[in-house]
Design a protein around this motif. Structure first.
Motif, short mmCIF file in Angstrom:
data_model
loop_
_atom_site.label_atom_id
_atom_site.label_comp_id
_atom_site.label_asym_id
_atom_site.label_seq_id
_atom_site.Cartn_x
_atom_site.Cartn_y
_atom_site.Cartn_z
N ASN A 140 3.81 3.88 1.32
CA ASN A 140 3.55 2.94 2.41
C ASN A 140 4.55 1.78 2.39
OD1 ASN A 140 2.41 1.62 4.53
ND2 ASN A 140 0.58 0.96 3.44
N ARG A 142 6.36 9.23 6.27
CA ARG A 142 4.91 9.12 6.42
C ARG A 142 4.44 9.79 7.70
NH1 ARG A 142 3.16 3.63 6.77
NH2 ARG A 142 5.32 2.98 7.13
N TRP A 186 -0.16 6.85 1.28
CA TRP A 186 -0.33 5.47 0.83
C TRP A 186 0.64 5.12 -0.30
CZ3 TRP A 186 -2.44 3.09 4.48
CH2 TRP A 186 -3.52 3.63 5.20
#
Length: 534
Positions: A309, A317, A306
């Motif tokens: 992100n 990711r 996150w």
């Protein structure tokens, strides 16, 4: 209403006629509750086994108690009101002493290998108050909380921990124990979905940790603030920023250092430059890998996912998500499984793997329902609403979104819940000519949070869709899309640029059309994401 006076008087008259042993047994039995073990009651009353048996026979002969059919040695009061009445007649000064005697008898049984419920022990030690053993009371209540959490009884677990904290407050327990109990309470409240209550418990834990100069407990309070596995927007407030900075400045073991660094990257998503966040995440991931603890690897990996992100970090990711699979498999923790699945679901939607995303979301929804994890139930509802909206089943999408709104609002996340709901109802309102309702909401949000360009972009798009091109152009000018696309992309980058693309298509500005087209070109096969399911 209490026990009627006439019943008290008649029961007192009966007790007066019993032998001392029978009276003592009846008093202890009333505190044990139905059904009660006569030998245990006798031991707590200070009776020899033979005398306890005689006392039980005496009470049985007078029909005050009766044997439990099919279970020799167990008795119960012949009417619930009788047990309550006997309990009401025990002198107040004797109650703590009797509860201690019961707790000690139960502890002896436990030492002999007889299973004894920790909640029962905790109740009697706590009821003994200053006549009891504060340390044992806290220990047993903590054990009871752990047992309740294993059965997903988060409310019961919280009650046990609050009772232990109340005992400490009244009897002057040490700050370290208070810090640990508040940390346990924070973890319990997080699991129950009450993130705000958990945040308060973390602050209390940190205060107690400072008194004892425990850097490890202070770090744990910072780590638990907002949830063990939260999204960044769930934790980013001044209290956690201060806590994390304070913990980061202390000497920490590699495990806590990894978690603090990954959490810093997460909560400073909107504050720290990406280069700083990347450095924190890579340091945390390396520390977690060196430790080899699958839970640490999973928690740090989820926070790093996150923290990074953004659309141009998709490959990194994806690597983190794939590494999570191994840690989650080795760990076997269902809550971590769901949190890691939330990362993969987000990436699947962004990369267009829609069918597998739907399958994953449905499987996790069933698991979240079974485990009672409110955050994942909310996520499942919001995702299902998104799917229904894409399929133009707007009535069902609205129903699911409203259910998610109610669930998340009930756990103190009113703003996040309303943002998700208002975003999801946009297609329905657009179809039904009700965008003015959305315009009022998003305009207020943009005024309250002018630093977040996503809100301004939504206002721009809504104005353009309603034909108010002058207002749309004014919003586009304030957004300064050329500067925006040149800046560091964040999680709402694609959604903002897409909103600008729709607006420019209606206003017909060829220069901005080229700027936006060039900005979107690297992401031609991607979906624009806003949040976890939008």
């Amino acid at each position: 209403l209490g026990v009627p006076r006439t019943v008290q008087e008649r029961t007192m008259a009966r007790l007066t006629g019993y032998s001392a042993g029978a009276r003592d047994l009846a008093e202890v039995a009333s505190l044990l509750g139905d059904p009660f073990d006569a030998m245990l009651a006798g031991e707590a009353a200070g009776l020899e086994p033979a005398n306890a048996s005689e006392a039980a026979n005496e009470l049985t002969a007078d029909f005050l108690v009766g044997p439990v059919e099919g279970d020799p040695g167990l008795f119960e009061f012949t009417h619930p009101l009788l047990g309550e009445t006997v309990r009401s007649l025990v002198p107040a000064g004797s109650l703590p002493v009797l509860h201690r005697a019961i707790a000690e008898a139960l502890e002896r049984r436990r030492e002999r290998g007889v299973p004894v419920d920790a909640a029962t022990l905790g109740h009697h030690w706590a009821s003994a108050g200053r006549a009891g053993d504060l340390g044992l009371a806290v220990t047993r209540l903590s054990e009871a909380a752990i047992e309740a959490r294993r059965r997903f009884g988060y409310g019961i677990a919280g009650d046990h921990l609050r009772q232990a904290l109340d005992l400490l407050a009244r009897q002057g327990g040490d700050p370290e124990t208070r810090a640990r109990l508040h940390l346990d309470l924070a973890a319990t409240e997080n699991a129950a979905g009450d993130v705000n209550a958990a945040k308060d418990a973390c602050v209390e834990a940190a205060d107690a940790a400072r008194i004892t100069d425990r850097a490890d407990l202070l770090a744990d309070a910072a780590i638990l603030y907002g949830g063990d596995l939260p999204m960044a927007e769930d934790v980013a407030d001044e209290r956690v920023l201060d806590l994390l900075a304070e913990a980061d400045a202390r000497a920490l073991d590699p495990s806590r250092r990894a978690r603090i660094r990954s959490r810093l990257a997460q909560v400073e998503y909107w504050l720290a430059p990406r280069a700083t966040r990347v450095a924190w995440c890579e340091e945390a991931l390396a520390l977690a890998d060196a430790e080899g603890d699958p839970r640490l690897q999973a928690v740090v990996g989820i926070a790093s996912f996150w923290a990074l992100n953004a659309p141009d970090e998709a490959n990194r990711r994806l690597q983190i998500v794939n590494d999570l699979d191994d840690a989650v498999t080795r760990l076997g923790d269902l809550e971590v499984l769901l949190a890691a699945g939330k990362c993969r679901l987000n990436l699947m939607l962004e990369l267009g793997d829609f069918d597998r995303a739907v399958d994953l979301a449905r499987r996790h929804a069933r698991l979240a329902d079974r485990l009672g994890y409110s955050e994942h139930r909310r996520l499942a509802l919001n995702f299902a609403a998104t799917v229904q909206g894409l399929e133009e089943n707007y009535a069902e999408a609205m129903r699911l979104s409203e259910e998610a709104l109610q669930l998340q609002t009930s756990h103190g996340k009113w703003f996040q819940a309303r943002v998700a709901h208002e975003w999801q109802v946009l297609p329905w309102r657009r179809t039904n000519g009700q965008l003015e309702l959305s315009e009022r909401w998003w305009s207020r949000v943009a005024e309250a949070d002018p630093e977040r360009p996503a809100w301004r972009a939504l206002c721009m798009w809504i104005a353009a869709e309603q034909g108010d091109l002058d207002k749309a152009i004014a919003e586009l000018d304030q957004l300064d899309i050329e500067r925006f696309v040149a800046a560091e992309p964040r999680l709402d980058y694609l959604s903002i640029v897409c909103a600008a693309a729709d607006t420019v298509a209606l206003t017909g500005d060829p220069h901005l059309a080229r700027v936006i087209s060039e900005a979107l070109a690297p992401y031609a096969a991607r979906n624009a994401m806003m949040g976890q399911t939008l």
